[in-house]
Structure formats: C-alpha cells, structure tokens
Design a protein around this motif. Structure first.
Motif, PDB file in Angstrom:
ATOM      1  N   LEU A   8      40.067  -3.363  -3.262  1.00 25.16           N
ATOM      2  CA  LEU A   8      38.735  -3.716  -3.743  1.00 25.16           C
ATOM      3  C   LEU A   8      37.926  -4.396  -2.640  1.00 25.16           C
ATOM      4  O   LEU A   8      36.753  -4.078  -2.419  1.00 25.16           O
ATOM      5  N   LYS A   9      38.571  -5.307  -1.918  1.00 29.79           N
ATOM      6  CA  LYS A   9      37.911  -5.994  -0.809  1.00 29.79           C
ATOM      7  C   LYS A   9      37.506  -4.997   0.276  1.00 29.79           C
ATOM      8  O   LYS A   9      36.362  -4.996   0.736  1.00 29.79           O
ATOM      9  N   SER A  10      38.429  -4.124   0.658  1.00 24.49           N
ATOM     10  CA  SER A  10      38.149  -3.151   1.718  1.00 24.49           C
ATOM     11  C   SER A  10      37.015  -2.213   1.336  1.00 24.49           C
ATOM     12  O   SER A  10      36.112  -1.951   2.135  1.00 24.49           O
ATOM     13  N   LEU A  11      37.045  -1.704   0.109  1.00 20.58           N
ATOM     14  CA  LEU A  11      36.005  -0.773  -0.335  1.00 20.58           C
ATOM     15  C   LEU A  11      34.645  -1.457  -0.435  1.00 20.58           C
ATOM     16  O   LEU A  11      33.619  -0.860  -0.087  1.00 20.58           O
ATOM     17  N   SER A  12      34.622  -2.705  -0.889  1.00 20.93           N
ATOM     18  CA  SER A  12      33.357  -3.433  -0.999  1.00 20.93           C
ATOM     19  C   SER A  12      32.740  -3.669   0.377  1.00 20.93           C
ATOM     20  O   SER A  12      31.537  -3.455   0.574  1.00 20.93           O
ATOM     21  N   ILE A  13      33.560  -4.094   1.323  1.00 17.60           N
ATOM     22  CA  ILE A  13      33.059  -4.341   2.676  1.00 17.60           C
ATOM     23  C   ILE A  13      32.592  -3.040   3.306  1.00 17.60           C
ATOM     24  O   ILE A  13      31.517  -2.977   3.933  1.00 17.60           O
ATOM     25  N   VAL A  30      28.363   0.757   5.213  1.00 17.05           N
ATOM     26  CA  VAL A  30      27.828   2.125   5.190  1.00 17.05           C
ATOM     27  C   VAL A  30      26.395   2.142   4.676  1.00 17.05           C
ATOM     28  O   VAL A  30      25.509   2.776   5.270  1.00 17.05           O
ATOM     29  N   VAL A  31      26.139   1.443   3.583  1.00 20.40           N
ATOM     30  CA  VAL A  31      24.788   1.451   3.009  1.00 20.40           C
ATOM     31  C   VAL A  31      23.800   0.739   3.928  1.00 20.40           C
ATOM     32  O   VAL A  31      22.652   1.179   4.073  1.00 20.40           O
ATOM     33  N   SER A  32      24.232  -0.318   4.607  1.00 21.01           N
ATOM     34  CA  SER A  32      23.354  -0.983   5.581  1.00 21.01           C
ATOM     35  C   SER A  32      23.054  -0.051   6.752  1.00 21.01           C
ATOM     36  O   SER A  32      21.935  -0.048   7.279  1.00 21.01           O
ATOM     37  N   ALA A  47      25.695  -7.553   9.327  1.00 24.43           N
ATOM     38  CA  ALA A  47      26.271  -8.872   9.634  1.00 24.43           C
ATOM     39  C   ALA A  47      26.952  -9.470   8.405  1.00 24.43           C
ATOM     40  O   ALA A  47      28.040 -10.054   8.502  1.00 24.43           O
ATOM     41  N   ALA A  48      26.326  -9.320   7.243  1.00 17.85           N
ATOM     42  CA  ALA A  48      26.931  -9.845   6.013  1.00 17.85           C
ATOM     43  C   ALA A  48      28.229  -9.120   5.702  1.00 17.85           C
ATOM     44  O   ALA A  48      29.217  -9.735   5.284  1.00 17.85           O
ATOM     45  N   GLY A  49      28.256  -7.801   5.921  1.00 15.97           N
ATOM     46  CA  GLY A  49      29.488  -7.038   5.691  1.00 15.97           C
ATOM     47  C   GLY A  49      30.611  -7.483   6.604  1.00 15.97           C
ATOM     48  O   GLY A  49      31.758  -7.624   6.177  1.00 15.97           O
ATOM     49  N   GLY A  85      18.337   0.677  -1.287  1.00 18.25           N
ATOM     50  CA  GLY A  85      18.164  -0.744  -1.581  1.00 18.25           C
ATOM     51  C   GLY A  85      18.790  -1.125  -2.912  1.00 18.25           C
ATOM     52  O   GLY A  85      19.449  -2.166  -3.035  1.00 18.25           O
ATOM     53  N   ALA A  86      18.599  -0.259  -3.914  1.00 19.70           N
ATOM     54  CA  ALA A  86      19.207  -0.516  -5.231  1.00 19.70           C
ATOM     55  C   ALA A  86      20.733  -0.498  -5.141  1.00 19.70           C
ATOM     56  O   ALA A  86      21.411  -1.292  -5.803  1.00 19.70           O
ATOM     57  N   LEU A  87      21.269   0.391  -4.300  1.00 18.06           N
ATOM     58  CA  LEU A  87      22.731   0.417  -4.092  1.00 18.06           C
ATOM     59  C   LEU A  87      23.222  -0.897  -3.489  1.00 18.06           C
ATOM     60  O   LEU A  87      24.269  -1.415  -3.881  1.00 18.06           O
ATOM     61  N   LEU A  88      22.469  -1.417  -2.522  1.00 19.19           N
ATOM     62  CA  LEU A  88      22.862  -2.707  -1.926  1.00 19.19           C
ATOM     63  C   LEU A  88      22.839  -3.825  -2.961  1.00 19.19           C
ATOM     64  O   LEU A  88      23.715  -4.698  -2.956  1.00 19.19           O
TER      65      LEU A  88
END
Length: 197
Positions: free
Chosen positions: A6-11, A16-18, A64-66, A142-145
């Motif tokens: 879960l952590k890996s996929l979220s990061i 990717v989206v950024s 940077a947040a990722g 943006g909505a995905l983020l």
C-alpha cells in the motif's frame, strides 16, 4: 493489501501523477486564430506554460512530497498526504481558470506573437479559440492527486515505519572493565551520562 505494498503503490501514484502534471504543462492547450492590422489570420498556440504557469511548480512540489513520503513517520505522512491533496486542488484550479477564460490566461503568448498588449486589445484581435484536451486532462490529473492525498491520509497509520537507516546512531562505550580516560569521561558527559557512576 499488505501495508508495505500500500505504501509503495501510494508513493508511486504520487510520483507518476505529479510527472503527468509536467507533461500536461508542456503541451498545447489553446490555438487562437488572430487577425491584426487587417492582415490575414494567423494561428497562435498557447501551451500550458503560458496558460497555466503554476503547473510546473505544482508538479515539482508533488514529486518532492512523493519522495518525502518514502521516509516520513506517521504524523508527517498525514501532513504530506494533505499537501498532495492541496497540490491536486491547485492543479484543478489552474486548469479550470484557463478553461474559463483562455484569452486572459494565454495573453502573454498572444502578445508575444502579435505585439499587442492589454486585455481588451488582445480580445479584439482573437477571432476564434480551439481548445485541446490537455486542459481537461489537467483537471482530471489534479482530481487524481486530491484522491491520492485522501488515500495517503486515510491509510498513513497502516504503513510500515521508515527504515532504521535514517535513525540517529548512538555509540556506547564498551564496558570491558578498563578504567575510563579523560576523553571517555568527557564523551560520557556530552551524552548526558554520569562518568562517576
């Protein structure tokens, strides 16, 4: 799903989206048909760089947040997840503002191409506007983020903690029965230990 996965996929999703935000920023958003000084109409392209210049900074902040999420503790995961959601909302706002008023958002590109400045003057020479799918895709990304930020905040407590690799190292004196010299005593005082014990 395991906490580690879960952590890996979220990061990965944040990164990717950024990255997609950067891709959208480089594409052509609007094509304006401009007629100035009784000349034949010319096409002026406006990329996301001129229509929504904030996207570059927002994409960089998302990356940077990722990266920071990979080593953050539980509290900072919540803070960073909230930040990712805020970045996503800002991407949506930038894209929506460009869609609502493409001439105002792309005025710098039109001014560069025509030499005409001023909102009313620019609007007077624009005959038509063709909008590409990229601004709408900016809203979606943006909505995905925002969604990813909500997921990070909601699941931050289930993630495994950061590895011990980033913890502070504390060296202890080997207790071999040998008397301490002045340097060892000073080091013990520096650590807050009583060398006279």
């Amino acid at each position: 799903m395991s906490p580690k996965r879960l952590k890996s996929l979220s990061i990965l999703a944040v990164l990717v989206v950024s990255g997609l935000v950067f891709l959208i920023w480089t594409r052509t958003w609007f094509v304006f048909e401009v007629t100035a000084d009784q000349t034949e109409g010319v096409a002026v392209e406006a990329t996301g760089e001129s229509a929504a210049p904030a996207l570059a900074a927002l994409g960089l902040a998302g990356l940077a947040a990722g990266a920071a999420l990979s080593i953050a503790g539980r509290l900072f995961r919540v803070v960073l997840g909230s930040l990712v959601g805020l970045i996503g909302a800002s991407v949506v706002l930038s894209a929506v503002l460009a869609i609502i008023d493409p001439i105002a958002s792309s005025s710098s590109a039109i001014s560069t191409a025509t030499g005409i400045a001023g909102r009313d003057s620019i609007a007077a020479v624009v005959d038509s506007v063709d909008t590409s799918p990229w601004p709408a895709l900016g809203v979606v990304v943006g909505a995905l983020l925002v969604l990813i930020g909500v997921v990070v905040v909601a699941t931050a407590g289930r993630w495994p903690g950061p590895s011990r690799k980033y913890d502070a190292v504390r060296f202890e004196h080997a207790d071999d029965g040998a008397p301490l010299d002045a340097v060892d005593s000073w080091d013990e005082l520096s650590r807050g230990d009583d060398p006279t014990r």
